[in-house]
Write a protein that holds these residues in place. Structure first.
Motif, mmCIF file in Angstrom:
data_model
loop_
_atom_site.group_PDB
_atom_site.id
_atom_site.type_symbol
_atom_site.label_atom_id
_atom_site.label_comp_id
_atom_site.label_asym_id
_atom_site.label_seq_id
_atom_site.Cartn_x
_atom_site.Cartn_y
_atom_site.Cartn_z
ATOM 1 N N THR A 30 85.757 20.763 1.353
ATOM 2 C CA THR A 30 86.758 21.000 2.392
ATOM 3 C C THR A 30 87.062 22.487 2.531
ATOM 4 O OG1 THR A 30 87.759 18.839 1.959
ATOM 5 C CG2 THR A 30 89.102 20.458 3.141
ATOM 6 N N LEU A 31 87.208 23.157 1.392
ATOM 7 C CA LEU A 31 87.482 24.591 1.423
ATOM 8 C C LEU A 31 86.326 25.362 2.046
ATOM 9 C CD1 LEU A 31 89.389 26.889 0.600
ATOM 10 C CD2 LEU A 31 88.249 26.929 -1.626
ATOM 11 N N SER A 32 85.092 24.976 1.719
ATOM 12 C CA SER A 32 83.931 25.670 2.282
ATOM 13 C C SER A 32 83.847 25.471 3.791
ATOM 14 C CB SER A 32 82.650 25.182 1.608
ATOM 15 O OG SER A 32 82.385 23.829 1.933
ATOM 16 N N LYS A 33 84.178 24.266 4.267
ATOM 17 C CA LYS A 33 84.154 24.013 5.707
ATOM 18 C C LYS A 33 85.210 24.842 6.427
ATOM 19 C CE LYS A 33 80.883 20.952 5.460
ATOM 20 N NZ LYS A 33 79.531 21.311 5.923
ATOM 21 N N VAL A 34 86.379 24.988 5.794
ATOM 22 C CA VAL A 34 87.448 25.796 6.402
ATOM 23 C C VAL A 34 87.047 27.266 6.452
ATOM 24 C CG1 VAL A 34 89.826 26.592 6.128
ATOM 25 C CG2 VAL A 34 89.274 24.184 5.753
ATOM 26 N N SER A 85 86.151 22.947 14.695
ATOM 27 C CA SER A 85 85.066 22.163 14.097
ATOM 28 C C SER A 85 85.372 21.716 12.672
ATOM 29 C CB SER A 85 83.778 22.989 14.089
ATOM 30 O OG SER A 85 83.932 24.149 13.269
ATOM 31 N N VAL A 86 86.537 22.069 12.137
ATOM 32 C CA VAL A 86 86.821 21.779 10.732
ATOM 33 C C VAL A 86 86.876 20.286 10.470
ATOM 34 C CG1 VAL A 86 88.555 21.935 8.921
ATOM 35 C CG2 VAL A 86 87.948 23.962 10.218
ATOM 36 N N VAL A 87 87.721 19.562 11.209
ATOM 37 C CA VAL A 87 87.889 18.128 10.966
ATOM 38 C C VAL A 87 86.589 17.362 11.199
ATOM 39 C CG1 VAL A 87 89.118 16.044 11.673
ATOM 40 C CG2 VAL A 87 90.361 18.191 11.410
ATOM 41 N N PRO A 88 85.883 17.567 12.330
ATOM 42 C CA PRO A 88 84.597 16.863 12.493
ATOM 43 C C PRO A 88 83.589 17.190 11.398
ATOM 44 C CG PRO A 88 85.322 17.745 14.593
ATOM 45 C CD PRO A 88 86.234 18.315 13.560
ATOM 46 N N TYR A 93 80.654 15.579 6.573
ATOM 47 C CA TYR A 93 80.254 15.769 5.182
ATOM 48 C C TYR A 93 80.472 14.497 4.369
ATOM 49 C CZ TYR A 93 80.338 17.391 0.359
ATOM 50 O OH TYR A 93 80.112 17.519 -0.986
ATOM 51 N N TYR A 94 81.636 13.870 4.530
ATOM 52 C CA TYR A 94 81.934 12.672 3.746
ATOM 53 C C TYR A 94 81.047 11.491 4.161
ATOM 54 C CZ TYR A 94 86.006 15.125 1.968
ATOM 55 O OH TYR A 94 86.828 16.026 1.342
ATOM 56 N N VAL A 95 80.766 11.390 5.444
ATOM 57 C CA VAL A 95 79.856 10.336 5.897
ATOM 58 C C VAL A 95 78.458 10.562 5.322
ATOM 59 C CG1 VAL A 95 78.720 9.346 7.921
ATOM 60 C CG2 VAL A 95 81.163 9.839 7.996
ATOM 61 N N ALA A 96 78.015 11.823 5.327
ATOM 62 C CA ALA A 96 76.701 12.148 4.778
ATOM 63 C C ALA A 96 76.637 11.868 3.275
ATOM 64 C CB ALA A 96 76.363 13.610 5.059
ATOM 65 N N ASP A 144 78.074 15.557 15.225
ATOM 66 C CA ASP A 144 77.531 16.858 15.626
ATOM 67 C C ASP A 144 77.629 17.054 17.131
ATOM 68 O OD1 ASP A 144 76.911 17.625 13.083
ATOM 69 O OD2 ASP A 144 74.802 17.080 13.192
ATOM 70 N N PHE A 145 77.313 16.004 17.867
ATOM 71 C CA PHE A 145 77.370 16.071 19.324
ATOM 72 C C PHE A 145 78.782 16.394 19.799
ATOM 73 C CE2 PHE A 145 78.498 13.738 23.188
ATOM 74 C CZ PHE A 145 77.607 14.283 24.103
ATOM 75 N N ALA A 146 79.772 15.670 19.269
ATOM 76 C CA ALA A 146 81.160 15.884 19.681
ATOM 77 C C ALA A 146 81.629 17.285 19.288
ATOM 78 C CB ALA A 146 82.061 14.820 19.058
ATOM 79 N N THR A 147 81.269 17.728 18.089
ATOM 80 C CA THR A 147 81.666 19.062 17.637
ATOM 81 C C THR A 147 81.122 20.138 18.561
ATOM 82 O OG1 THR A 147 81.670 18.298 15.338
ATOM 83 C CG2 THR A 147 81.602 20.675 15.706
#
Length: 267
Positions: A30-34, A85-88, A93-96, A144-147
């Motif tokens: 989460t921190l890395s995505k932020v 793009s943080v939340v998507p 990541y969690y889905v993957a 990815d598409f929505a993001t």
């Protein structure tokens, strides 16, 4: 009684270790995505802004590199635009990870059973990797598409969507998978380049080393450099798929659009 208590203690310790590992992994991801959200946003804007249908003033587009683009986005759209793009990406990541640790291990024997007609073990492993990669990307591709569409939408000023759910709801399901084939192909190419180069340089390093032992710092350096090389070589596929997501066009149309508007040099 003593053996039971020892077993219970081991189970409790293993559960604590598992929980701690999952918690730290979630926190770090989460921190890395932020922290990387501004660069991700700037990259997608640079890739897609020229192909928005309502662009009427090309001189107003961001076209001076990723860091200057990030500065311009913050100044014109606000600091919060960085984190669209943080939340998507966190959800992705969690889905993957769920797919990696639960779906892949359970589906591997099932898929391998249907690949028995492939005699060559190497080709069979390649086929398995392609199928698993395709399934994994099929799960996360709508995110990815929505993001991509949300970032392109907000940063070019069209304001068509109010979030990921709204974007997916307003878009036909078939368009959710725009650029999917290019995504799968680019992912496979990137992984193959990474594996081949890492293996090659490790073998050269072991041959040249006097003690014939792998040195950790050299191994990490090789992986770091190979990751950069693989990312550069696979980057055109990412640009093509992003343009397909924004425009909803096919592969040939997206490539033609990129060459027509930006040329080979990107100028």
């Amino acid at each position: 009684t003593g053996q039971k208590s020892n077993k219970q203690t081991k189970k409790m310790n293993s559960f604590i270790n598992f929980f701690w590992g999952v918690s730290t992994g979630c926190l770090s991801s989460t921190l890395s995505k932020v922290l990387t959200a501004p660069l991700e946003t700037s990259k997608i804007v640079l890739q897609t802004q020229w192909y928005e249908s309502d662009v009427t003033n090309p001189a107003s587009l961001y076209d001076q590199g990723v860091f200057t683009t990030a500065e311009e986005i913050a100044r014109s759209r606000g600091f919060g635009s960085y984190f669209m793009s943080v939340v998507p990406n966190i959800v992705r990541y969690y889905v993957a990870q769920f797919d990696e640790f639960f779906i892949k291990p359970t589906s591997t024997p099932f898929i391998t059973g249907y690949l028995g007609f492939i005699r060559n073990p190497l080709f069979r492993s390649y086929a398995l990797a392609i199928i698993q990669t395709s399934v994994s990307l099929a799960i996360v591709h709508p995110i990815d598409f929505a993001t991509t569409r949300i970032i392109a939408d907000r940063c070019t000023g069209t304001q068509m969507y109010n979030g990921m759910n709204d974007c997916l709801h307003k878009t036909p399901v078939i368009l959710w998978y725009s650029g999917f084939i290019v995504t799968v192909f680019g992912s496979i190419i990137s992984k193959l380049i990474y594996i081949r180069l890492v293996t090659f340089f490790k073998q050269r390093m072991l041959r040249s080393s006097q003690n014939h032992h792998e040195q950790p710092h050299m191994s990490q350096s090789i992986k770091f450099m190979v990751t950069i090389v693989a990312g550069i070589l696979a980057y055109p596929f990412d640009t093509i798929r992003r343009v397909q997501m924004v425009t909803g066009s096919g592969l040939i149309a997206a490539c033609s659009m990129i060459l027509y508007k930006r040329g080979w040099s990107g100028q």
